[in-house]
Design a protein around this motif. Structure first.
Motif, PDB file in Angstrom:
ATOM      1  N   TYR A  58       9.762  -0.547   7.014  1.00  0.00           N
ATOM      2  CA  TYR A  58       8.386  -0.717   6.525  1.00  0.00           C
ATOM      3  C   TYR A  58       8.318   0.393   7.300  1.00  0.00           C
ATOM      4  O   TYR A  58       8.196   0.963   8.354  1.00  0.00           O
ATOM      5  CB  TYR A  58       8.001  -1.760   6.920  1.00  0.00           C
ATOM      6  N   ILE A  59       7.647   1.234   6.297  1.00  0.00           N
ATOM      7  CA  ILE A  59       6.918   2.983   6.860  1.00  0.00           C
ATOM      8  C   ILE A  59       5.394   2.518   6.655  1.00  0.00           C
ATOM      9  O   ILE A  59       5.004   2.530   5.529  1.00  0.00           O
ATOM     10  CB  ILE A  59       7.446   4.299   5.826  1.00  0.00           C
ATOM     11  N   PRO A  60       4.673   2.521   7.991  1.00  0.00           N
ATOM     12  CA  PRO A  60       3.668   2.515   7.382  1.00  0.00           C
ATOM     13  C   PRO A  60       2.681   3.828   7.078  1.00  0.00           C
ATOM     14  O   PRO A  60       2.929   4.653   7.265  1.00  0.00           O
ATOM     15  CB  PRO A  60       3.294   2.592   8.800  1.00  0.00           C
ATOM     16  N   LEU A  61       2.005   3.490   6.321  1.00  0.00           N
ATOM     17  CA  LEU A  61       0.650   4.480   5.696  1.00  0.00           C
ATOM     18  C   LEU A  61      -0.302   5.125   7.157  1.00  0.00           C
ATOM     19  O   LEU A  61      -1.250   3.996   7.397  1.00  0.00           O
ATOM     20  CB  LEU A  61       0.554   3.652   4.496  1.00  0.00           C
ATOM     21  N   ASN A  62      -0.145   5.759   6.901  1.00  0.00           N
ATOM     22  CA  ASN A  62      -0.939   6.910   7.735  1.00  0.00           C
ATOM     23  C   ASN A  62      -1.176   8.064   7.889  1.00  0.00           C
ATOM     24  O   ASN A  62      -0.216   8.439   7.264  1.00  0.00           O
ATOM     25  CB  ASN A  62      -0.911   6.520   9.307  1.00  0.00           C
ATOM     26  N   PRO A  63      -1.891   8.938   8.391  1.00  0.00           N
ATOM     27  CA  PRO A  63      -1.803  10.180   8.245  1.00  0.00           C
ATOM     28  C   PRO A  63      -0.975  11.007   8.166  1.00  0.00           C
ATOM     29  O   PRO A  63      -0.851  11.785   7.339  1.00  0.00           O
ATOM     30  CB  PRO A  63      -3.454  10.648   9.017  1.00  0.00           C
ATOM     31  N   ALA A  64      -0.313  10.657   9.808  1.00  0.00           N
ATOM     32  CA  ALA A  64       0.732  11.013  10.313  1.00  0.00           C
ATOM     33  C   ALA A  64       2.143  12.054   8.870  1.00  0.00           C
ATOM     34  O   ALA A  64       3.135  12.095   8.616  1.00  0.00           O
ATOM     35  CB  ALA A  64       1.647  10.970  11.290  1.00  0.00           C
ATOM     36  N   THR A  65       2.821  10.204   8.022  1.00  0.00           N
ATOM     37  CA  THR A  65       3.382   9.732   7.334  1.00  0.00           C
ATOM     38  C   THR A  65       3.189  10.470   5.979  1.00  0.00           C
ATOM     39  O   THR A  65       3.512  11.424   5.133  1.00  0.00           O
ATOM     40  CB  THR A  65       3.779   8.267   6.899  1.00  0.00           C
ATOM     41  N   VAL A  78      12.600  10.400   2.335  1.00  0.00           N
ATOM     42  CA  VAL A  78      14.440  10.196   3.488  1.00  0.00           C
ATOM     43  C   VAL A  78      14.313  10.714   4.575  1.00  0.00           C
ATOM     44  O   VAL A  78      14.800   9.451   5.206  1.00  0.00           O
ATOM     45  CB  VAL A  78      15.445  11.191   2.294  1.00  0.00           C
ATOM     46  N   MET A  79      13.800  11.630   4.895  1.00  0.00           N
ATOM     47  CA  MET A  79      13.053  12.056   6.744  1.00  0.00           C
ATOM     48  C   MET A  79      12.767  10.342   7.341  1.00  0.00           C
ATOM     49  O   MET A  79      13.446  10.019   8.714  1.00  0.00           O
ATOM     50  CB  MET A  79      12.571  12.849   6.979  1.00  0.00           C
ATOM     51  N   LEU A  80      11.542  10.575   6.954  1.00  0.00           N
ATOM     52  CA  LEU A  80      10.920   8.994   7.782  1.00  0.00           C
ATOM     53  C   LEU A  80      11.673   8.030   7.677  1.00  0.00           C
ATOM     54  O   LEU A  80      12.359   6.868   8.646  1.00  0.00           O
ATOM     55  CB  LEU A  80       9.583   8.670   7.018  1.00  0.00           C
ATOM     56  N   LEU A  81      12.448   7.615   6.108  1.00  0.00           N
ATOM     57  CA  LEU A  81      13.735   6.067   6.347  1.00  0.00           C
ATOM     58  C   LEU A  81      14.344   6.844   7.335  1.00  0.00           C
ATOM     59  O   LEU A  81      15.111   5.917   8.787  1.00  0.00           O
ATOM     60  CB  LEU A  81      14.445   6.903   5.118  1.00  0.00           C
ATOM     61  N   GLY A  82      14.582   8.103   7.502  1.00  0.00           N
ATOM     62  CA  GLY A  82      15.969   7.876   9.178  1.00  0.00           C
ATOM     63  C   GLY A  82      15.597   7.787  10.071  1.00  0.00           C
ATOM     64  O   GLY A  82      16.321   7.303  10.913  1.00  0.00           O
ATOM     65  N   LEU A  83      14.844   8.641  10.388  1.00  0.00           N
ATOM     66  CA  LEU A  83      13.974   8.346  11.235  1.00  0.00           C
ATOM     67  C   LEU A  83      13.693   6.798  11.884  1.00  0.00           C
ATOM     68  O   LEU A  83      13.640   6.258  13.231  1.00  0.00           O
ATOM     69  CB  LEU A  83      12.594   8.587  11.532  1.00  0.00           C
ATOM     70  N   ARG A  84      13.100   5.960  11.362  1.00  0.00           N
ATOM     71  CA  ARG A  84      12.709   4.543  11.162  1.00  0.00           C
ATOM     72  C   ARG A  84      14.242   3.659  11.376  1.00  0.00           C
ATOM     73  O   ARG A  84      13.953   2.602  11.797  1.00  0.00           O
ATOM     74  CB  ARG A  84      12.153   4.498   9.668  1.00  0.00           C
TER      75      ARG A  84
END
Length: 88
Positions: A58-65, A78-84
């Motif tokens: 789950y990728i949170p919806l915040n200003p950074a993402t 894809v980067m956020l998925l990989g980091l998560r």
């Protein structure tokens, strides 16, 4: 005292940004393009969160993402998925 300095820097930054935008004759066209990118970034994160392909991610919806996906586009998702997956 620190709040006053921060507020002064913020006001000065807004004024200078306004000068740059209107001096270069950029107008408001860039604002609509940025808005479209922002909406598409949020939509991309929603698709990942609610598609069911990766149920544990789950990728949170915040200003950074949203900012990262706005700037990087689909590779940002894809980067956020990989980091998560790697970090958490």
């Amino acid at each position: 005292m620190l709040k006053m300095i921060a507020m002064g820097v913020l006001i000065l930054s807004v004024i200078l940004l306004g000068l740059v935008v209107f001096r270069k004759k950029l107008g408001f066209g860039w604002l609509s393009l940025f808005g479209v990118h922002l909406v598409l970034a949020a939509l991309g994160i929603y698709v990942v969160n609610f598609s069911g392909l990766l149920t544990q991610v789950y990728i949170p919806l915040n200003p950074a993402t949203i900012g990262a996906v706005t700037v990087l586009g689909l590779p940002g998702v894809v980067m956020l998925l990989g980091l998560r997956i790697i970090l958490f």
